[in-house]
Design a protein around this motif. Sequence first.
Motif, mmCIF file in Angstrom:
data_model
loop_
_atom_site.group_PDB
_atom_site.id
_atom_site.type_symbol
_atom_site.label_atom_id
_atom_site.label_comp_id
_atom_site.label_asym_id
_atom_site.label_seq_id
_atom_site.Cartn_x
_atom_site.Cartn_y
_atom_site.Cartn_z
ATOM 1 N N LYS A 210 -2.282 6.218 -7.095
ATOM 2 C CA LYS A 210 -3.888 6.457 -7.181
ATOM 3 C C LYS A 210 -4.927 5.075 -6.360
ATOM 4 N N VAL B 148 -7.331 0.667 -1.010
ATOM 5 C CA VAL B 148 -6.977 0.518 0.406
ATOM 6 C C VAL B 148 -8.332 1.004 0.805
ATOM 7 N N THR B 149 -8.525 2.669 0.968
ATOM 8 C CA THR B 149 -10.132 3.384 1.353
ATOM 9 C C THR B 149 -11.004 2.241 1.385
ATOM 10 N N PHE B 150 -11.106 1.797 0.443
ATOM 11 C CA PHE B 150 -12.397 1.329 0.438
ATOM 12 C C PHE B 150 -11.942 0.347 0.958
ATOM 13 N N ALA C 274 0.812 -0.988 0.253
ATOM 14 C CA ALA C 274 0.008 0.086 0.197
ATOM 15 C C ALA C 274 0.654 1.412 0.084
ATOM 16 N N THR C 275 2.096 0.740 0.144
ATOM 17 C CA THR C 275 3.766 2.405 0.140
ATOM 18 C C THR C 275 3.800 2.114 -0.791
ATOM 19 N N LYS D 141 -11.027 -0.447 3.677
ATOM 20 C CA LYS D 141 -10.525 0.201 5.394
ATOM 21 C C LYS D 141 -12.743 0.036 5.753
ATOM 22 N N GLN D 142 -12.558 0.394 4.598
ATOM 23 C CA GLN D 142 -14.205 1.355 5.318
ATOM 24 C C GLN D 142 -14.867 0.000 5.465
ATOM 25 N N THR E 169 -4.697 3.733 -3.715
ATOM 26 C CA THR E 169 -5.154 4.512 -2.139
ATOM 27 C C THR E 169 -6.981 4.365 -2.214
ATOM 28 N N GLN E 170 -7.457 4.458 -3.556
ATOM 29 C CA GLN E 170 -8.994 4.715 -2.840
ATOM 30 C C GLN E 170 -9.030 3.031 -3.354
ATOM 31 N N LYS F 144 -14.641 -1.800 8.322
ATOM 32 C CA LYS F 144 -15.067 -1.341 9.423
ATOM 33 C C LYS F 144 -16.059 -1.596 10.433
#
Length: 219
Positions: free
Chosen positions: A205, A211-213, A155-156, A215-216, A208-209, A219
């Motif tokens: 980019k 990974v964000t998805f 992810a990095t 994580k959501q 990142t999208q 949750k």
Amino acid sequence: MASNKILVIDDTTVVRVKVREMLPPGNFEVLEAKDGLEGLNFILQEKLSLIMLDFLLPKMSGWEVFQKVQADPELRKIPLVIMSGRKEEVTEKITEPFEYFEFLGKPFDQKQLINAIKLAMSKAKQPRPELVAVGAGVAVKNSTVATSSSVANTATVATPTAANIAMPTVASNATPTVGGVSEAEINALNEKIVKMQAEIDGLKKQLTQVVTFIKQKIK
């Protein structure tokens, strides 16, 4: 005759006139370009002391002009101020800190303009890492280029910005080949590196999208 030439590339007449009027009297000439293509032609034809480049331009974007300038070992020595009303548009392409050019947000006043020009001139003198040609390949000093496969596994992603990708400097008395590679081949490799950076930025980019998805969802 003016000994210094300042090029202002902006598609808004008001901004070009504003820069001209805010500059203090001096021994210089202000050139104006209303789009990226016209601006690049000035850059290639004139001996400039400073470039003020809007990031969003018609015909050729400021980002494209920036990449072409950075791909030339002589042009990238010219002090550069990038202008934009939205800083995030610049940082999406070029990560901070801006080592070799100065950013000027719109709108700006005379004090901000003069300060940006002074910083740009100072940053242009900073030493840069060089590309070293090795056989048919090119090694980048002090930088790590991540491949698409590594992007898929982490992810990095550590990648050099276009501003930090240094191009080989060929002295005027140098031979036409460097390490067995012709100058034309080196220039072609430089262009490929710039394109690779743009592709990597796009992959970062997207990653990142994703990974964000994820994580959501967890949750």
